[in-house]
Design an enzyme around this catalytic site. Structure first.
Site, PDB file in Angstrom:
ATOM      1  N   THR A  59      27.693   4.514  22.742  1.00 26.42           N
ATOM      2  CA  THR A  59      27.358   3.704  21.571  1.00 26.42           C
ATOM      3  C   THR A  59      28.626   3.320  20.814  1.00 26.42           C
ATOM      4  O   THR A  59      28.576   3.068  19.608  1.00 26.42           O
ATOM      5  CB  THR A  59      26.412   4.471  20.627  1.00 26.42           C
ATOM      6  N   HIS A 115      32.582  16.234  15.599  1.00 26.47           N
ATOM      7  CA  HIS A 115      31.909  15.226  16.420  1.00 26.47           C
ATOM      8  C   HIS A 115      31.583  15.809  17.785  1.00 26.47           C
ATOM      9  O   HIS A 115      32.313  16.651  18.324  1.00 26.47           O
ATOM     10  CB  HIS A 115      32.794  13.981  16.569  1.00 26.47           C
ATOM     11  N   HIS A 117      28.358  15.410  21.308  1.00 21.42           N
ATOM     12  CA  HIS A 117      27.059  14.940  21.793  1.00 21.42           C
ATOM     13  C   HIS A 117      26.009  16.033  21.590  1.00 21.42           C
ATOM     14  O   HIS A 117      25.555  16.679  22.544  1.00 21.42           O
ATOM     15  CB  HIS A 117      27.150  14.558  23.267  1.00 21.42           C
ATOM     16  N   ARG A 139      22.635   1.997  19.402  1.00 23.70           N
ATOM     17  CA  ARG A 139      22.876   0.757  20.143  1.00 23.70           C
ATOM     18  C   ARG A 139      21.572   0.241  20.734  1.00 23.70           C
ATOM     19  O   ARG A 139      20.629   1.023  20.956  1.00 23.70           O
ATOM     20  CB  ARG A 139      23.891   1.048  21.260  1.00 23.70           C
ATOM     21  N   SER A 260      44.126   1.564  19.620  1.00 26.07           N
ATOM     22  CA  SER A 260      44.054   2.787  20.424  1.00 26.07           C
ATOM     23  C   SER A 260      42.635   3.342  20.429  1.00 26.07           C
ATOM     24  O   SER A 260      42.286   4.179  21.252  1.00 26.07           O
ATOM     25  CB  SER A 260      45.012   3.837  19.858  1.00 26.07           C
TER      26      SER A 260
END
Length: 331
Positions: A59, A115, A117, A139, A260
């Site tokens: 996403t 952060h 998953h 998304r 980046s």
């Protein structure tokens, strides 16, 4: 605890660097446990903040996270990757307890940006008084699945040399759908709903209407802001305006930096209208799309009340409230 602080301040990008950092931090913690109790750290209210970005795969999550890494030294906060075994988004009960304890009591890592998953975890269930700030990005469900399908086969331009799980499989997404393959089945669309729904078993029952409603509830009540991949720059702009402690400079970096933070899946072929229509017949797609449309409407509502457009550019509104009739009057 300065040693821990120093190790965590290294915003590592490679898996090897992260592994070394984890090992070193663990050693330092063990030494302090042996040597005596940790010295209590008093934090200013502005620094006693934790953001959790429980990122949904494919996403633009890596693109956004790299902005946080680029800004962490300048804005003086810590970035920590939640690395779960085999990227399992559901933690064991004991790991949930450990994670909640780490996030809330690890003062040396505050302010912190976590952060990974991992599906949504309700900190209130564990008796926590001050909960972290949750953010996320979602998304269009078919676009997300197509991106993930090709990512597993060809990787991306972020780590082009890394061998992917399905490397060597040249079958296109269209061919996979036509053949009824498992990697492109409608059930694979069921991901954004459970990520927002959480750690309840019903969240992961594919096609659960309860899970969809719980995901909507959490998005509205437990998330500070949820953006969409298709409007990522606006999401970053709103975060910078609302949470400058972390995101000061993020919009300019996204627009004009060295890029980046950008990451693109290679060899991706857009699906045909016939393939899309076939997936859209599924009840699973209808539910995931309903959630996506719900999130998009909420994001656009927040944005409409936070920005104004002038000459094709968006501008954040200045403070639009003030106080009056303040009593009792001071002498």
């Amino acid at each position: 605890m300065n040693e821990i602080e120093d190790k965590a301040r290294k915003c590592c990008h490679s898996a090897e660097e992260r592994a070394i950092a984890r090992h070193e931090v663990r050693e330092i913690e063990q030494r302090h446990t042996v040597d005596g109790p940790r010295q209590d750290v008093t934090l200013d209210e502005e620094d006693d903040v934790v953001i959790i970005y429980n990122r949904v795969p494919k996403t633009a999550s890596t693109s956004f996270t790299n902005i946080a890494y680029d800004l962490c030294a300048k804005n003086k906060y810590h970035v920590l990757h939640i690395n779960t075994t085999k990227n399992n988004p559901v933690m064991s009960l004991q790991d949930q307890v450990r994670f909640v304890k780490n996030v809330t009591s690890w003062k040396e890592m505050k302010p912190g940006f976590y952060h990974g998953h991992v599906s949504y975890l309700d900190f209130a269930k564990f008796g926590v008084k001050k909960k972290p700030i949750y953010i996320n990005v979602i998304r269009d469900p078919i676009e997300r699945l197509v991106s993930y399908y090709y990512f597993l086969r060809f990787g991306d331009d972020y780590r082009p040399g890394l061998r992917r799980r399905k490397q060597g499989d040249k079958k296109t997404f269209d061919e996979c759908v036509a053949a009824g393959g498992s990697d492109c089945a409608p059930e694979k669309l069921w991901l954004q709903i459970p990520f927002f729904c959480g750690h309840s078993s019903e969240c992961w029952n594919v096609g659960s209407r309860w899970a969809l409603e719980q995901a909507k509830y959490n998005l509205i009540n437990e998330y500070f802001l949820v953006g969409v991949t298709e409007e990522l720059e606006d999401f970053i702009m709103l975060l910078e305006a609302a949470l400058p402690r972390f995101f000061r400079g993020a919009t300019e970096l996204y627009r004009t930096g060295k890029k980046s933070h950008l990451r693109k899946t290679t060899e991706k072929k857009l699906p045909t209208k016939e393939t899309i229509a076939k997936l859209q017949q599924s009840e699973i797609w209808k539910m995931e799309n309903e959630f996506y449309e719900f999130a998009l409407e909420q994001f656009q509502f927040v944005r409409a009340h936070a920005v104004r457009e002038k000459d094709g550019e968006l501008y954040i509104l200045a403070q639009n409230f003030f106080y009056e009739k303040i009593y009792p009057k001071s002498n």
